[in-house]
Design a protein around this motif. Structure first.
Motif, mmCIF file in Angstrom:
data_model
loop_
_atom_site.group_PDB
_atom_site.id
_atom_site.type_symbol
_atom_site.label_atom_id
_atom_site.label_comp_id
_atom_site.label_asym_id
_atom_site.label_seq_id
_atom_site.Cartn_x
_atom_site.Cartn_y
_atom_site.Cartn_z
ATOM 1 N N LEU A 222 -14.483 43.496 15.240
ATOM 2 C CA LEU A 222 -14.169 42.153 14.750
ATOM 3 C C LEU A 222 -12.663 41.887 14.724
ATOM 4 C CD1 LEU A 222 -15.405 39.512 13.746
ATOM 5 C CD2 LEU A 222 -15.273 40.419 11.438
ATOM 6 N N PRO A 223 -11.850 42.780 14.132
ATOM 7 C CA PRO A 223 -10.402 42.532 14.187
ATOM 8 C C PRO A 223 -9.859 42.515 15.620
ATOM 9 C CG PRO A 223 -10.891 44.141 12.490
ATOM 10 C CD PRO A 223 -12.165 43.912 13.245
ATOM 11 N N LEU A 224 -10.385 43.382 16.502
ATOM 12 C CA LEU A 224 -9.925 43.386 17.889
ATOM 13 C C LEU A 224 -10.231 42.079 18.598
ATOM 14 C CD1 LEU A 224 -10.659 46.895 19.446
ATOM 15 C CD2 LEU A 224 -8.456 45.781 19.171
ATOM 16 N N SER A 225 -11.325 41.442 18.214
ATOM 17 C CA SER A 225 -11.706 40.202 18.880
ATOM 18 C C SER A 225 -10.727 39.070 18.576
ATOM 19 C CB SER A 225 -13.125 39.791 18.482
ATOM 20 O OG SER A 225 -13.173 39.353 17.144
ATOM 21 N N TYR A 226 -9.967 39.197 17.491
ATOM 22 C CA TYR A 226 -8.989 38.176 17.142
ATOM 23 C C TYR A 226 -7.586 38.503 17.662
ATOM 24 C CZ TYR A 226 -12.592 36.315 14.138
ATOM 25 O OH TYR A 226 -13.762 35.791 13.683
ATOM 26 N N CYS A 227 -7.401 39.693 18.228
ATOM 27 C CA CYS A 227 -6.094 40.087 18.766
ATOM 28 C C CYS A 227 -5.876 39.438 20.127
ATOM 29 C CB CYS A 227 -6.038 41.608 18.947
ATOM 30 S SG CYS A 227 -5.994 42.524 17.415
ATOM 31 N N PRO A 228 -4.619 39.289 20.521
ATOM 32 C CA PRO A 228 -4.352 38.835 21.888
ATOM 33 C C PRO A 228 -4.891 39.868 22.880
ATOM 34 C CG PRO A 228 -2.334 38.902 20.579
ATOM 35 C CD PRO A 228 -3.413 39.485 19.740
ATOM 36 N N ALA A 229 -5.210 39.408 24.073
ATOM 37 C CA ALA A 229 -5.831 40.279 25.081
ATOM 38 C C ALA A 229 -4.966 41.499 25.387
ATOM 39 C CB ALA A 229 -6.113 39.493 26.352
#
Length: 173
Positions: free
Chosen positions: A147-154
């Motif tokens: 979930l946190p990774l999904s909000y990070c820039p690519a």
């Protein structure tokens, strides 16, 4: 049929296929690849059914220890496919790549949970509770990693995920 019943439904999907598929792992099971082809499909289904009174809950599990994620079977399939590759492709990845792949699947398997009840508990809550959530993240890795990774820039999520993946011989870290 669901539209007429004004019912509830739940859509299990991969947490690795979160918005834009930014947390997809190359070593993910085929199910993740299939769901990652259209990561917004569950959300579209939820929005499409809402006017008909159908409440759709999306269940996004993290990694769980099942037969499809077993490192031994994944390694066996990978080695079988590796042997069928042309020699120039094998050379591009390097002769140590299959061993590195096997180690990375073992690490990912250790991070996976053996408690499948987290997924079934989410499904039960989605179907039987008075006020079900629209999304459920089942598993500690779904909540704390995917979930946190999904909000990070690519670029950032690619860098973080890259730490868990083997680097081809002709590739750059």
């Amino acid at each position: 049929m669901s539209r007429d019943a004004r019912a509830r439904t739940r859509l299990p999907c991969s947490h690795e296929g979160m918005p834009g598929g930014v947390t997809s792992f190359p070593h993910s099971p085929p199910v993740s690849a299939l769901l990652g082809a259209r990561p917004d499909a569950p959300t579209l289904g939820r929005r499409e059914m809402r006017p008909f009174g159908v409440q759709v809950s999306i269940i996004e599990p993290g990694g769980f220890q099942t037969g499809i994620t077993d490192p031994a079977s994944l390694g066996k399939v990978f080695f079988h496919l590796w042997e069928r590759l042309p020699t120039e492709t094998q050379a591009a990845y390097g002769h140590h790549y299959p061993d590195k792949y096997a180690r990375s699947t073992t690490v990912l398997a250790r991070l996976s949970s053996s408690r499948l009840s987290r997924v079934t508990d989410a499904m039960t809550h989605a179907l039987l509770s008075r006020c079900p959530r629209s999304r459920y993240a089942a598993g500690w890795d779904a909540r704390l990693i995917f979930l946190p990774l999904s909000y990070c820039p690519a670029w950032l999520s690619d860098t973080i995920v890259g730490f868990f993946l083997p680097i081809p011989a002709n590739g750059t870290p």
